[in-house]
Design a protein around this motif. Structure first.
Motif, PDB file in Angstrom:
ATOM      1  N   TRP A   1       0.831  -1.212   0.000  1.00 38.68           N
ATOM      2  CA  TRP A   1       0.000   0.000   0.000  1.00 38.68           C
ATOM      3  C   TRP A   1       0.864   1.259   0.000  1.00 38.68           C
ATOM      4  CZ3 TRP A   1      -5.051   1.569  -0.266  1.00 38.68           C
ATOM      5  CH2 TRP A   1      -5.347   2.842   0.204  1.00 38.68           C
ATOM      6  N   VAL A   2       1.854   1.268   0.883  1.00 37.77           N
ATOM      7  CA  VAL A   2       2.709   2.462   1.005  1.00 37.77           C
ATOM      8  C   VAL A   2       3.537   2.658  -0.269  1.00 37.77           C
ATOM      9  CG1 VAL A   2       4.602   3.514   2.315  1.00 37.77           C
ATOM     10  CG2 VAL A   2       2.763   2.338   3.526  1.00 37.77           C
ATOM     11  N   ILE A   3       4.075   1.559  -0.782  1.00 37.10           N
ATOM     12  CA  ILE A   3       4.915   1.678  -1.990  1.00 37.10           C
ATOM     13  C   ILE A   3       4.081   2.142  -3.188  1.00 37.10           C
ATOM     14  CG2 ILE A   3       6.368   0.381  -3.622  1.00 37.10           C
ATOM     15  CD1 ILE A   3       7.192  -1.356  -1.186  1.00 37.10           C
ATOM     16  N   TYR A   4       2.838   1.693  -3.277  1.00 39.29           N
ATOM     17  CA  TYR A   4       1.960   2.107  -4.385  1.00 39.29           C
ATOM     18  C   TYR A   4       1.854   3.635  -4.463  1.00 39.29           C
ATOM     19  CZ  TYR A   4      -2.218   2.743  -7.229  1.00 39.29           C
ATOM     20  OH  TYR A   4      -3.091   3.135  -8.209  1.00 39.29           O
ATOM     21  N   GLN A   5       1.899   4.284  -3.310  1.00 40.31           N
ATOM     22  CA  GLN A   5       1.718   5.742  -3.280  1.00 40.31           C
ATOM     23  C   GLN A   5       2.990   6.497  -3.701  1.00 40.31           C
ATOM     24  OE1 GLN A   5      -1.373   6.003  -2.585  1.00 40.31           O
ATOM     25  NE2 GLN A   5      -1.695   4.081  -1.465  1.00 40.31           N
ATOM     26  N   LEU A   6       4.118   5.799  -3.780  1.00 38.10           N
ATOM     27  CA  LEU A   6       5.399   6.462  -4.026  1.00 38.10           C
ATOM     28  C   LEU A   6       5.650   6.747  -5.511  1.00 38.10           C
ATOM     29  CD1 LEU A   6       7.619   4.276  -1.667  1.00 38.10           C
ATOM     30  CD2 LEU A   6       6.771   6.575  -1.196  1.00 38.10           C
ATOM     31  N   PRO A   7       6.570   7.704  -5.811  1.00 41.72           N
ATOM     32  CA  PRO A   7       6.923   7.929  -7.223  1.00 41.72           C
ATOM     33  C   PRO A   7       7.602   6.701  -7.823  1.00 41.72           C
ATOM     34  CG  PRO A   7       7.822   9.656  -5.794  1.00 41.72           C
ATOM     35  CD  PRO A   7       7.271   8.609  -4.903  1.00 41.72           C
TER      36      PRO A   7
ATOM     37  N   TYR B   1      10.319   6.055  -9.500  1.00 36.36           N
ATOM     38  CA  TYR B   1      11.745   5.741  -9.380  1.00 36.36           C
ATOM     39  C   TYR B   1      12.062   5.177  -7.993  1.00 36.36           C
ATOM     40  CZ  TYR B   1      11.393  10.590  -7.746  1.00 36.36           C
ATOM     41  OH  TYR B   1      10.994  11.739  -7.121  1.00 36.36           O
ATOM     42  N   ILE B   2      11.311   5.641  -6.982  1.00 38.35           N
ATOM     43  CA  ILE B   2      11.528   5.073  -5.641  1.00 38.35           C
ATOM     44  C   ILE B   2      11.014   3.633  -5.622  1.00 38.35           C
ATOM     45  CG2 ILE B   2      11.034   5.326  -3.162  1.00 38.35           C
ATOM     46  CD1 ILE B   2      10.933   8.320  -3.627  1.00 38.35           C
ATOM     47  N   LYS B   3       9.862   3.436  -6.297  1.00 44.92           N
ATOM     48  CA  LYS B   3       9.314   2.069  -6.399  1.00 44.92           C
ATOM     49  C   LYS B   3      10.347   1.137  -7.005  1.00 44.92           C
ATOM     50  CE  LYS B   3       4.507   3.092  -7.198  1.00 44.92           C
ATOM     51  NZ  LYS B   3       3.475   3.198  -8.182  1.00 44.92           N
ATOM     52  N   LEU B   4      10.972   1.634  -8.080  1.00 51.80           N
ATOM     53  CA  LEU B   4      11.952   0.812  -8.794  1.00 51.80           C
ATOM     54  C   LEU B   4      13.097   0.399  -7.872  1.00 51.80           C
ATOM     55  CD1 LEU B   4      12.627  -0.234 -11.681  1.00 51.80           C
ATOM     56  CD2 LEU B   4      14.119   1.732 -11.882  1.00 51.80           C
ATOM     57  N   ILE B   5      13.556   1.357  -7.071  1.00 49.25           N
ATOM     58  CA  ILE B   5      14.662   1.049  -6.153  1.00 49.25           C
ATOM     59  C   ILE B   5      14.196   0.023  -5.116  1.00 49.25           C
ATOM     60  CG2 ILE B   5      16.213   2.028  -4.394  1.00 49.25           C
ATOM     61  CD1 ILE B   5      15.972   4.710  -6.026  1.00 49.25           C
ATOM     62  N   ILE B   6      13.000   0.262  -4.577  1.00 44.17           N
ATOM     63  CA  ILE B   6      12.502  -0.627  -3.514  1.00 44.17           C
ATOM     64  C   ILE B   6      12.278  -2.046  -4.029  1.00 44.17           C
ATOM     65  CG2 ILE B   6      10.537  -1.053  -1.968  1.00 44.17           C
ATOM     66  CD1 ILE B   6      10.388   1.983  -1.604  1.00 44.17           C
ATOM     67  N   THR B   7      11.779  -2.147  -5.279  1.00 42.83           N
ATOM     68  CA  THR B   7      11.496  -3.497  -5.783  1.00 42.83           C
ATOM     69  C   THR B   7      12.777  -4.317  -6.003  1.00 42.83           C
ATOM     70  OG1 THR B   7      11.294  -2.512  -7.956  1.00 42.83           O
ATOM     71  CG2 THR B   7       9.246  -3.127  -6.868  1.00 42.83           C
ATOM     72  N   GLN B   8      13.922  -3.646  -5.972  1.00 51.93           N
ATOM     73  CA  GLN B   8      15.176  -4.399  -6.091  1.00 51.93           C
ATOM     74  C   GLN B   8      15.585  -5.009  -4.741  1.00 51.93           C
ATOM     75  OE1 GLN B   8      16.077  -4.694  -9.269  1.00 51.93           O
ATOM     76  NE2 GLN B   8      14.387  -3.263  -9.578  1.00 51.93           N
ATOM     77  N   ALA B   9      14.919  -4.531  -3.659  1.00 53.39           N
ATOM     78  CA  ALA B   9      15.297  -4.983  -2.315  1.00 53.39           C
ATOM     79  C   ALA B   9      15.274  -6.509  -2.143  1.00 53.39           C
ATOM     80  CB  ALA B   9      14.419  -4.303  -1.280  1.00 53.39           C
ATOM     81  N   PRO B  10      14.215  -7.202  -2.627  1.00 54.18           N
ATOM     82  CA  PRO B  10      14.193  -8.656  -2.416  1.00 54.18           C
ATOM     83  C   PRO B  10      15.398  -9.369  -3.027  1.00 54.18           C
ATOM     84  CG  PRO B  10      12.079  -7.914  -3.142  1.00 54.18           C
ATOM     85  CD  PRO B  10      12.990  -6.760  -3.269  1.00 54.18           C
ATOM     86  N   PHE B  11      15.896  -8.818  -4.153  1.00 55.66           N
ATOM     87  CA  PHE B  11      17.077  -9.453  -4.759  1.00 55.66           C
ATOM     88  C   PHE B  11      18.263  -9.357  -3.796  1.00 55.66           C
ATOM     89  CE2 PHE B  11      14.632  -8.240  -8.558  1.00 55.66           C
ATOM     90  CZ  PHE B  11      14.539  -9.491  -9.126  1.00 55.66           C
ATOM     91  N   VAL B  12      18.395  -8.170  -3.212  1.00 51.34           N
ATOM     92  CA  VAL B  12      19.497  -7.956  -2.273  1.00 51.34           C
ATOM     93  C   VAL B  12      19.318  -8.871  -1.064  1.00 51.34           C
ATOM     94  CG1 VAL B  12      20.667  -6.227  -0.845  1.00 51.34           C
ATOM     95  CG2 VAL B  12      19.680  -5.563  -3.055  1.00 51.34           C
ATOM     96  N   ILE B  13      18.078  -8.896  -0.535  1.00 51.77           N
ATOM     97  CA  ILE B  13      17.816  -9.747   0.632  1.00 51.77           C
ATOM     98  C   ILE B  13      18.033 -11.219   0.259  1.00 51.77           C
ATOM     99  CG2 ILE B  13      16.048 -10.486   2.315  1.00 51.77           C
ATOM    100  CD1 ILE B  13      14.811  -7.671   1.889  1.00 51.77           C
ATOM    101  N   GLY B  14      17.573 -11.569  -0.937  1.00 56.24           N
ATOM    102  CA  GLY B  14      17.731 -12.953  -1.400  1.00 56.24           C
ATOM    103  C   GLY B  14      19.191 -13.351  -1.473  1.00 56.24           C
ATOM    104  N   LEU B  15      19.995 -12.442  -2.041  1.00 55.35           N
ATOM    105  CA  LEU B  15      21.431 -12.720  -2.152  1.00 55.35           C
ATOM    106  C   LEU B  15      22.068 -12.856  -0.770  1.00 55.35           C
ATOM    107  CD1 LEU B  15      22.687 -10.429  -5.043  1.00 55.35           C
ATOM    108  CD2 LEU B  15      22.817 -12.923  -4.924  1.00 55.35           C
ATOM    109  N   TRP B  16      21.655 -11.938   0.114  1.00 51.07           N
ATOM    110  CA  TRP B  16      22.180 -11.942   1.478  1.00 51.07           C
ATOM    111  C   TRP B  16      21.803 -13.266   2.164  1.00 51.07           C
ATOM    112  CZ3 TRP B  16      18.669 -11.714   5.682  1.00 51.07           C
ATOM    113  CH2 TRP B  16      19.268 -11.658   6.942  1.00 51.07           C
ATOM    114  N   ALA B  17      20.503 -13.647   1.997  1.00 53.89           N
ATOM    115  CA  ALA B  17      20.026 -14.869   2.636  1.00 53.89           C
ATOM    116  C   ALA B  17      20.726 -16.096   2.051  1.00 53.89           C
ATOM    117  CB  ALA B  17      18.513 -14.993   2.453  1.00 53.89           C
ATOM    118  N   PHE B  18      20.935 -16.049   0.727  1.00 56.04           N
ATOM    119  CA  PHE B  18      21.599 -17.177   0.072  1.00 56.04           C
ATOM    120  C   PHE B  18      23.027 -17.335   0.594  1.00 56.04           C
ATOM    121  CE2 PHE B  18      23.592 -19.368  -3.569  1.00 56.04           C
ATOM    122  CZ  PHE B  18      22.719 -20.434  -3.662  1.00 56.04           C
ATOM    123  N   GLY B  19      23.710 -16.190   0.729  1.00 59.80           N
ATOM    124  CA  GLY B  19      25.070 -16.213   1.267  1.00 59.80           C
ATOM    125  C   GLY B  19      25.085 -16.731   2.692  1.00 59.80           C
TER     126      GLY B  19
END
Lengths: 229, 479
Positions: free
Chosen positions: B168-174, B176-194
């Motif tokens: 809900w909160v991300i939907y309200q954002l511009p 480019y911020i959405k784009l940055i945030i949606t990359q977060a799971p990849f980072v978390i995934g990589l971190w978790a995988f490591g």
């Protein structure tokens, strides 16, 4: 066969008749007003002519070309000004005009001249490179109106022409419609502004609950108005 | 003076009326599509079908157990994918279905926040019901263990609940911020995988993901009602609530799904693209519209694309003949998927109302289909190099595939054109026969590659003959 024929057309949505066996003809160089209350079927007639609404029965033809015979050639001869502008959000006003020019095969020089003339008359010259969402509703209506005025067609469909236009815009459109009439274009319009259309429409077709209840000359307007009120 | 009903009572009433209306619409639509006898037969066959699937899957129990073990070891990946789903939706959907009805109520003396909470609860309740029903079905027909299905189901429900506020909160954002945030799971995934190499028990990893999401919820909670784009929220939700696939098909009333205001939407709004189209090259008008169509439909397109690649690779291991079948199926599938978007071009009211120059639309669309097939060709070259032993034929095969692809595109495009222009003239029988023969050629191309020479020769002869005929006609015309 010259002119436009709308013969015995029936349209139903979810088994309910929206248009019920409607027939009428339009002669070249005439302006006909579709009159009726909300939901009478005025816009449905427009959409059915354009093929945006499928019909159950009946036939529609323009200058002898049937809508189902050759849909593209049929559309080549008509243009439409909708009540609510439906512009593409990804194209600017000028790109819309170019899309129309290409689709109706208008010669480039002629197209440029017409765009310049209409844009200047409707005061949108400085808005040509704008996307629809950055234009006001009135401006979008003007863009849509210009799009439909660019090609020289045999039939011009105009749904609520004065809705959203300012006084100058409305006066200009009225002038243009009269000009198109002189150029032998048949014009079919819908409007709730009866006093305005009384001045330049030749005929009226009165609709009620999807049926034609009266067809006549606009001179009989006072009789019609009493009935309409 | 009568007492004002509570927000909850009014919300329940709205919900009930909405359900009634949907039920009525379904009844109308089902009345058109099915009769009772047909429905009884359909249910009967469905049950029989499920029993049949159960029997087949039972025979492959060891595969399921291996899959279950792998999935348990990398359980955190399931959680990451589930949270990515919500994040990806945040580009188009607010998640909580706060519609115009709720907005109207909030203008009356009813609490907007409460209405939002009720909606959020309703959303998660509905999701849980669907997921539990699906889990029950999976338990009945597959050999997965109860514990595994239970833990996946519970995790998915928890993730859905925990992603409600972020989405809900991300939907309200511009964007480019959405784009940055949606990359977060990849980072978390990589971190978790490591981290999975160091943390012995995967349960700790799973717990850490949940803990992270709880903290995110805690931080975002106060932002739920700040800077909300209510107009967009309501518009999107109204479309989602009333865009019922079955009903829109039956009633022929099409409700457009919400437009994806993604990255491309903002990218195309640069100064260069705002300029008028070239007056001397009208093809740019067609290319722009086709480009916009493909960018709007990119998800379906990518799904189809990867499906074709999957077929190509999956069928390449076993036998050269199967590879040929894979190429034939892949080609026809790619062409069908790509050309199916052609009809979509004319669904827009504005484009529909224009007198189409259909030959030009066809020509420029076909070019896009060919350009889009380049990555497929790259994969195909790889597959051919790996799984065929007659490398000498590969250039001939590839050239023949281009020729066959061209015919397939022409054939399918023609059939689509006939459909949209309401033409009664069918495709010529000769053309249909040629396409069938070419399909048979594709199937056998890997086992009998010499036929590729024949295809190329035929095309050269046809091309020369057609060009000569056109040239003669042109000369006669000029003369």
């Amino acid at each position: 066969m010259d002119g436009f024929q709308f013969s015995h057309v029936t349209v139903s949505i979810q088994k309910k008749h929206i248009l019920d066996d409607i027939s009428f003809e339009l002669k070249p160089g005439t302006i006909t007003a579709l009159i009726g209350h909300n939901g009478a079927g005025k816009s449905t007639i427009m959409k059915t002519i354009l093929g945006l609404q499928e019909k159950d029965e009946g036939a529609i033809s323009l200058n002898g070309v049937g809508q189902e015979e050759d849909f593209i050639q049929f559309k080549q001869q008509l243009a439409y000004i909708p009540e609510e502008p439906f512009l593409l959000s990804e194209l600017t006003a000028m790109q819309h005009f170019q899309l129309y020019g290409e689709s109706y095969q208008i010669d480039t020089e002629n197209l440029k001249e017409k765009i310049a003339m209409y844009a200047s008359e409707l005061e949108i010259t400085d808005k040509l490179d704008e996307y629809p969402e950055s234009l006001s509703k009135g401006m979008r209506q003007k863009v849509q109106t210009i799009c439909a005025l660019l090609p020289d067609v045999s039939l011009l469909l105009v749904d609520e022409p004065f809705m959203g236009l300012d006084v100058y815009g409305s006066d200009f459109l009225e002038k243009i419609l009269k000009l198109k009439k002189q150029e032998n274009t048949a014009i079919l319009l819908t409007s709730h502004q009866l006093d305005r259309i009384k001045g330049f429409a030749d005929h009226y077709i009165m609709l009620q609950q999807g049926k034609v209840v009266n067809i006549g000359y606009m001179e009989d307007f006072d009789v019609l108005k009493r009935r309409f009120d | 003076m009568s007492k004002l009903p509570s927000t909850r009572q009014v919300y329940q009433k709205i919900k009930k009326s909405r359900k009634q209306k949907k039920r009525m619409l379904y009844r109308l639509a089902f009345g058109v599509a099915f009769d009772r006898t047909m429905l009884v037969y359909l249910t009967f066959f469905l049950v029989l079908g499920l029993l049949w699937v159960h029997d087949i899957l039972k025979q492959t129990e060891p595969i399921f157990l291996v899959a279950e073990n792998i999935a348990t070891d990398y359980f955190f990946l399931i959680l990451i994918v589930a949270s990515m789903r919500s994040l990806s939706f945040s580009f188009t959907r607010p998640g909580v279905r706060f519609s115009s009805a709720e907005l109207l109520l909030s203008m009356l003396p009813y609490d907007k926040k409460k209405l939002w909470y009720y909606n959020a609860f309703e959303k998660n309740k509905r999701f849980s019901q669907v997921i539990v029903a699906t889990a029950a079905l999976v338990y009945l027909i597959t050999p997965f263990t109860f514990l595994f299905i239970f833990s996946v189901t519970l995790s998915l429900i928890l993730i859905e609940c925990l992603m409600t506020i972020p989405q809900w909160v991300i939907y309200q954002l511009p964007w480019y911020i959405k784009l940055i945030i949606t990359q977060a799971p990849f980072v978390i995934g990589l971190w978790a995988f490591g981290l999975s190499f160091f943390v012995a028990n995967p349960i700790y990893l799973t717990m850490s993901i949940f803990l992270f999401l709880v903290i995110v919820n805690f931080l975002l909670f106060k932002r739920v009602f700040q800077r909300v784009r209510w107009h967009d929220v309501v518009k999107t939700n109204d479309q989602l609530i009333w865009n019922i696939f079955f009903i829109s098909k039956m009633s022929k009333i099409e409700i457009k799904p919400p437009k994806r205001q993604g990255v491309y939407h903002h990218m195309i709004r640069n100064k260069r693209l705002k300029r008028p189209f070239s007056w001397t090259k009208p093809q740019s008008i067609y290319h722009r519209n086709i480009f916009l169509l493909f960018t709007e439909q990119k998800e379906q397109m990518l799904q189809g694309f990867f499906g074709v690649i999957f077929i190509l690779i999956a069928l390449s291991f076993h036998h050269p003949y199967l590879l040929g079948v894979g190429i034939a199926l892949g080609t026809i599938l790619y062409v069908q998927i790509a050309v199916s978007f052609f009809v979509e071009l004319f669904k827009d009211k504005l484009i529909f109302s224009l007198p189409w120059r259909i030959d030009r639309w066809e020509k420029y669309f076909a070019r896009w289909v060919f350009v889009g097939s380049i990555p497929l060709f790259v994969v195909l070259i790889g597959v051919l190099l790996l799984f065929t032993d007659q490398w000498i034929w590969i250039p001939f095969l590839l050239l023949s595939y281009v020729i066959v692809g061209k015919y397939f595109v022409q054939f399918v495009l023609k059939s689509r054109v006939i459909l949209i222009t309401k033409q009664s003239k069918p495709i010529s029988q000769v053309f249909s026969v040629i396409v069938v023969l070419l399909f048979l050629y594709l199937m056998n191309s890997t086992t009998k590659p010499a036929f590729s020479i024949l295809v190329i020769l035929c095309e050269i002869i046809r091309y020369t003959y057609v060009n000569r005929t056109l040239l003669i006609k042109g000369e006669q015309h000029n003369g």
